[in-house]
Design a protein around this motif. Structure first.
Motif, PDB file in Angstrom:
ATOM      1  N   TYR A 230       0.840  -1.200   0.000  1.00 20.36           N
ATOM      2  CA  TYR A 230       0.000   0.000   0.000  1.00 20.36           C
ATOM      3  C   TYR A 230       0.875   1.251   0.000  1.00 20.36           C
ATOM      4  CZ  TYR A 230      -3.139   3.706   1.418  1.00 20.36           C
ATOM      5  OH  TYR A 230      -3.829   4.891   1.455  1.00 20.36           O
ATOM      6  N   ALA A 231       1.924   1.245   0.840  1.00 16.51           N
ATOM      7  CA  ALA A 231       2.816   2.409   0.921  1.00 16.51           C
ATOM      8  C   ALA A 231       3.462   2.687  -0.429  1.00 16.51           C
ATOM      9  CB  ALA A 231       3.878   2.183   1.993  1.00 16.51           C
ATOM     10  N   VAL A 232       3.929   1.634  -1.095  1.00 17.96           N
ATOM     11  CA  VAL A 232       4.582   1.805  -2.398  1.00 17.96           C
ATOM     12  C   VAL A 232       3.645   2.479  -3.387  1.00 17.96           C
ATOM     13  CG1 VAL A 232       5.538   0.574  -4.385  1.00 17.96           C
ATOM     14  CG2 VAL A 232       6.165  -0.131  -2.067  1.00 17.96           C
ATOM     15  N   GLU A 233       2.417   1.993  -3.462  1.00 18.07           N
ATOM     16  CA  GLU A 233       1.464   2.527  -4.434  1.00 18.07           C
ATOM     17  C   GLU A 233       0.990   3.924  -4.038  1.00 18.07           C
ATOM     18  OE1 GLU A 233      -0.532   2.991  -7.809  1.00 18.07           O
ATOM     19  OE2 GLU A 233       0.837   1.333  -7.326  1.00 18.07           O
ATOM     20  N   PHE A 234       0.678   4.110  -2.762  1.00 16.71           N
ATOM     21  CA  PHE A 234       0.175   5.407  -2.304  1.00 16.71           C
ATOM     22  C   PHE A 234       1.224   6.497  -2.493  1.00 16.71           C
ATOM     23  CE2 PHE A 234      -0.217   8.522   1.206  1.00 16.71           C
ATOM     24  CZ  PHE A 234      -1.455   9.063   0.881  1.00 16.71           C
ATOM     25  N   LEU A 235       2.461   6.219  -2.119  1.00 16.62           N
ATOM     26  CA  LEU A 235       3.505   7.234  -2.239  1.00 16.62           C
ATOM     27  C   LEU A 235       3.822   7.535  -3.703  1.00 16.62           C
ATOM     28  CD1 LEU A 235       5.864   6.189   0.700  1.00 16.62           C
ATOM     29  CD2 LEU A 235       4.246   8.099   0.602  1.00 16.62           C
ATOM     30  N   LYS A 236       3.700   6.522  -4.555  1.00 16.28           N
ATOM     31  CA  LYS A 236       3.881   6.757  -5.988  1.00 16.28           C
ATOM     32  C   LYS A 236       2.835   7.735  -6.495  1.00 16.28           C
ATOM     33  CE  LYS A 236       4.044   4.295 -10.418  1.00 16.28           C
ATOM     34  NZ  LYS A 236       3.932   2.962 -11.079  1.00 16.28           N
ATOM     35  N   GLN A 237       1.601   7.543  -6.080  1.00 13.80           N
ATOM     36  CA  GLN A 237       0.519   8.440  -6.496  1.00 13.80           C
ATOM     37  C   GLN A 237       0.742   9.856  -5.978  1.00 13.80           C
ATOM     38  OE1 GLN A 237      -3.135   6.665  -5.139  1.00 13.80           O
ATOM     39  NE2 GLN A 237      -2.926   4.846  -6.432  1.00 13.80           N
ATOM     40  N   CYS A 238       1.457   9.972  -4.859  1.00 14.66           N
ATOM     41  CA  CYS A 238       1.708  11.285  -4.249  1.00 14.66           C
ATOM     42  C   CYS A 238       2.991  11.935  -4.773  1.00 14.66           C
ATOM     43  CB  CYS A 238       1.784  11.151  -2.732  1.00 14.66           C
ATOM     44  SG  CYS A 238       0.216  10.666  -1.952  1.00 14.66           S
ATOM     45  N   GLY A 239       3.627  11.304  -5.760  1.00  9.64           N
ATOM     46  CA  GLY A 239       4.794  11.911  -6.382  1.00  9.64           C
ATOM     47  C   GLY A 239       6.132  11.529  -5.783  1.00  9.64           C
ATOM     48  N   TYR A 240       6.141  10.480  -4.957  1.00 10.66           N
ATOM     49  CA  TYR A 240       7.401  10.014  -4.372  1.00 10.66           C
ATOM     50  C   TYR A 240       7.922   8.817  -5.159  1.00 10.66           C
ATOM     51  CZ  TYR A 240       6.316  12.954  -0.355  1.00 10.66           C
ATOM     52  OH  TYR A 240       6.022  14.029   0.454  1.00 10.66           O
ATOM     53  N   GLU A 241       9.171   8.911  -5.603  1.00 10.45           N
ATOM     54  CA  GLU A 241       9.785   7.827  -6.358  1.00 10.45           C
ATOM     55  C   GLU A 241      10.485   6.865  -5.398  1.00 10.45           C
ATOM     56  OE1 GLU A 241      12.477   9.867  -8.918  1.00 10.45           O
ATOM     57  OE2 GLU A 241      10.901  10.599 -10.267  1.00 10.45           O
ATOM     58  N   GLN A 242      10.162   5.597  -5.520  1.00 11.12           N
ATOM     59  CA  GLN A 242      10.883   4.614  -4.711  1.00 11.12           C
ATOM     60  C   GLN A 242      12.254   4.390  -5.328  1.00 11.12           C
ATOM     61  OE1 GLN A 242       9.153   0.659  -4.519  1.00 11.12           O
ATOM     62  NE2 GLN A 242      10.194   0.214  -2.592  1.00 11.12           N
ATOM     63  N   TYR A 243      13.315   4.464  -4.507  1.00 12.37           N
ATOM     64  CA  TYR A 243      14.657   4.229  -5.040  1.00 12.37           C
ATOM     65  C   TYR A 243      15.383   3.110  -4.309  1.00 12.37           C
ATOM     66  CZ  TYR A 243      16.527   7.092  -1.155  1.00 12.37           C
ATOM     67  OH  TYR A 243      16.870   7.598   0.086  1.00 12.37           O
ATOM     68  N   GLU A 244      14.810   2.640  -3.211  1.00 11.42           N
ATOM     69  CA  GLU A 244      15.382   1.523  -2.450  1.00 11.42           C
ATOM     70  C   GLU A 244      14.231   0.853  -1.732  1.00 11.42           C
ATOM     71  OE1 GLU A 244      17.107  -0.434   1.084  1.00 11.42           O
ATOM     72  OE2 GLU A 244      15.861   1.365   1.117  1.00 11.42           O
ATOM     73  N   ILE A 245      14.411  -0.343  -1.226  1.00 10.86           N
ATOM     74  CA  ILE A 245      13.308  -1.098  -0.647  1.00 10.86           C
ATOM     75  C   ILE A 245      12.437  -0.243   0.272  1.00 10.86           C
ATOM     76  CG2 ILE A 245      12.749  -2.924   1.010  1.00 10.86           C
ATOM     77  CD1 ILE A 245      14.887  -4.638  -0.167  1.00 10.86           C
ATOM     78  N   SER A 246      13.060   0.509   1.158  1.00  9.09           N
ATOM     79  CA  SER A 246      12.311   1.222   2.188  1.00  9.09           C
ATOM     80  C   SER A 246      12.272   2.730   2.002  1.00  9.09           C
ATOM     81  CB  SER A 246      12.916   0.913   3.573  1.00  9.09           C
ATOM     82  OG  SER A 246      12.962  -0.474   3.820  1.00  9.09           O
ATOM     83  N   ASN A 247      12.838   3.252   0.906  1.00  8.73           N
ATOM     84  CA  ASN A 247      13.025   4.692   0.784  1.00  8.73           C
ATOM     85  C   ASN A 247      12.354   5.280  -0.447  1.00  8.73           C
ATOM     86  OD1 ASN A 247      14.919   5.618   3.057  1.00  8.73           O
ATOM     87  ND2 ASN A 247      15.882   3.742   2.322  1.00  8.73           N
ATOM     88  N   PHE A 248      11.740   6.451  -0.245  1.00  8.37           N
ATOM     89  CA  PHE A 248      10.960   7.119  -1.272  1.00  8.37           C
ATOM     90  C   PHE A 248      11.294   8.609  -1.234  1.00  8.37           C
ATOM     91  CE2 PHE A 248       8.873   3.546   0.627  1.00  8.37           C
ATOM     92  CZ  PHE A 248       8.298   2.835  -0.418  1.00  8.37           C
ATOM     93  N   ALA A 249      11.374   9.238  -2.385  1.00 14.25           N
ATOM     94  CA  ALA A 249      11.760  10.648  -2.412  1.00 14.25           C
ATOM     95  C   ALA A 249      11.115  11.377  -3.576  1.00 14.25           C
ATOM     96  CB  ALA A 249      13.282  10.767  -2.506  1.00 14.25           C
ATOM     97  N   LYS A 250      10.911  12.668  -3.373  1.00 19.12           N
ATOM     98  CA  LYS A 250      10.558  13.528  -4.485  1.00 19.12           C
ATOM     99  C   LYS A 250      11.740  13.566  -5.451  1.00 19.12           C
ATOM    100  CE  LYS A 250       6.478  15.259  -3.127  1.00 19.12           C
ATOM    101  NZ  LYS A 250       5.242  15.221  -3.930  1.00 19.12           N
ATOM    102  N   PRO A 251      11.514  13.810  -6.736  1.00 23.62           N
ATOM    103  CA  PRO A 251      12.631  13.826  -7.690  1.00 23.62           C
ATOM    104  C   PRO A 251      13.765  14.741  -7.231  1.00 23.62           C
ATOM    105  CG  PRO A 251      10.537  13.903  -8.863  1.00 23.62           C
ATOM    106  CD  PRO A 251      10.202  14.033  -7.402  1.00 23.62           C
TER     107      PRO A 251
END
Length: 401
Positions: A230-251
């Motif tokens: 859920y976190a992966v999909e929700f954060l993607k929709q919010c503009g956060y790119e996953q770059y590592e298993i547990s980490n997400f960031a704005k471009p």
């Protein structure tokens, strides 16, 4: 005849471990100490000695990331932190665009004046240990801050000039529901951080939460997996790119220091419990504050990393990232065929666990959930391939080699 040239300004990450905490969290297995405030000044002096001792080994390097982790580094106070950063700048070449991170708990990061002083000194990235936006859950896991203090810390950081803010969250907490996790994520995103880390709870032996697992109810593995996906999909929709298993960031806001670990770049750690991978030696210091204060740099582990270990490490670390493994880089770097590994990854792709793109192979979100198993299979295949090559060489059959 060409003269030998020495490489200069090689990138280096510096990790500064601050082991002090106001209180110990129920899940924490890191080296941290509560109630040791009287040792802070002595510790800063010991750190400065340590930094000075290692500095000559880094003459050909330039620090492009500096990371103050813990513990609770913000608990050290702005004056000590600024002095330590000043010492680093005197002893090491620090890139003018270096990423300089400070970990902080929300309860110790609401003073705008202190934060402004830190920002002026050069700290440009703040990582807040939020963990949850549910006050009841925070109490259960021994956190001493509140949801309101999270909001106050974020507001104070923004007013102090921090434009790179990261929030740490944990899922799989005792009594946590999917609805509760969704709300924590929504509330965290509503604070508009540039970076989010989402970690699944691990019950580490010896921690209070580990001892209480019989009396508490935790989400099972399937629920934890659902929370992660859920976190992966929700954060993607919010503009956060996953770059590592547990980490997400704005471009543009992926943690440059954390990426050093996953991309096998050099970093040097300072303080008891700190680890390093520097000069092709991997080493870690003992978790012993008193001996460290005496100037005794006791190594808990130290090993020169050979090529076989680097190959295994490459697979393990790169497959934690969304970037994944580049077969051409692997073959060039290690002089090993990638084809046997590609066969395994193709099987993973048929199961929806891996994907191939123009740059190579990476795991999917579902693949990340079973990454340890996939990486283990790849490392086993790598070992078998090496044995086949050795056996072929012994027979004189160099077609296989």
């Amino acid at each position: 005849m060409k003269k030998n040239t020495v490489q200069k300004d090689l990138p280096l990450g510096l990790y500064i471990h601050i082991p002090f905490c106001r209180s110990k969290c129920a899940y924490c297995d890191f080296y941290s100490l509560a109630g040791a405030e009287e040792r802070m000044d002595d510790y800063c002096r010991a750190l400065e000695r340590h930094l000075a001792e290692v500095a000559p080994q880094a003459e050909c390097h330039k620090a492009d990331t500096v990371y103050f982790g813990g513990g609770t580094p913000s608990y050290l106070g702005a004056e000590r932190l600024c002095r330590l950063l000043g010492s680093i700048r005197k002893l090491y070449k620090v890139d003018k665009h270096a990423e300089i991170t400070l970990e902080a708990n929300p309860d110790s990061a609401t003073d705008r004046k202190a934060l402004k002083r830190l920002r002026k000194a050069g700290f440009n990235r703040l990582s807040l240990g939020v963990q949850s936006m549910d006050d009841a859950l925070l109490q259960t896991i021994g956190r001493i801050h509140t949801r309101q203090q999270v909001q106050e810390a974020v507001a104070a950081a923004r007013k102090a000039g921090f434009k790179n803010l990261s929030l740490d969250l944990i899922y799989g907490l005792p009594g946590q529901t999917m609805e509760g996790w969704e709300k924590t994520l929504s509330d965290a995103v509503g604070l508009h951080p540039e970076h989010l880390s989402c970690y699944g709870l691990k019950l580490e032996e010896g921690t209070p939460l580990y001892r209480r697992q019989g009396e508490l109810t935790f989400p099972d593995e399937d629920m934890q997996a659902d929370m992660y996906l859920y976190a992966v999909e929700f954060l993607k929709q919010c503009g956060y790119e996953q770059y590592e298993i547990s980490n997400f960031a704005k471009p543009g806001f992926a943690s440059r220091h954390n990426l050093k670990y996953w991309l096998m770049q050099e970093y040097a750690g300072f303080g008891p419990g700190a680890h390093s991978d520097f000069g092709n030696v991997r080493y870690g210091y003992a978790r012993d504050l008193e001996r460290y204060l005496k100037g005794e740099l006791v190594l808990q582990e130290s090993e020169t990393v050979d090529s076989d270990e680097r190959e295994r490490e490459y697979l393990m670390l790169r497959l934690r990232t969304v970037q994944g493994v580049d077969p051409r880089e692997f073959e060039y770097r290690f002089r090993q065929r990638f084809a046997p590994l590609a066969a395994l990854l193709q099987q993973c792709a048929r199961e929806g666990l891996a994907e191939q793109d123009g740059n190579g192979w990476h795991l999917t979100a579902k693949g990340f959930l079973v990454s340890n198993r996939i990486i283990g299979l790849l490392q086993d295949e790598l070992a078998r391939e090496k044995n086949r090559r050795l056996e072929a060489a012994a027979r004189g059959d160099y077609r296989v080699v």
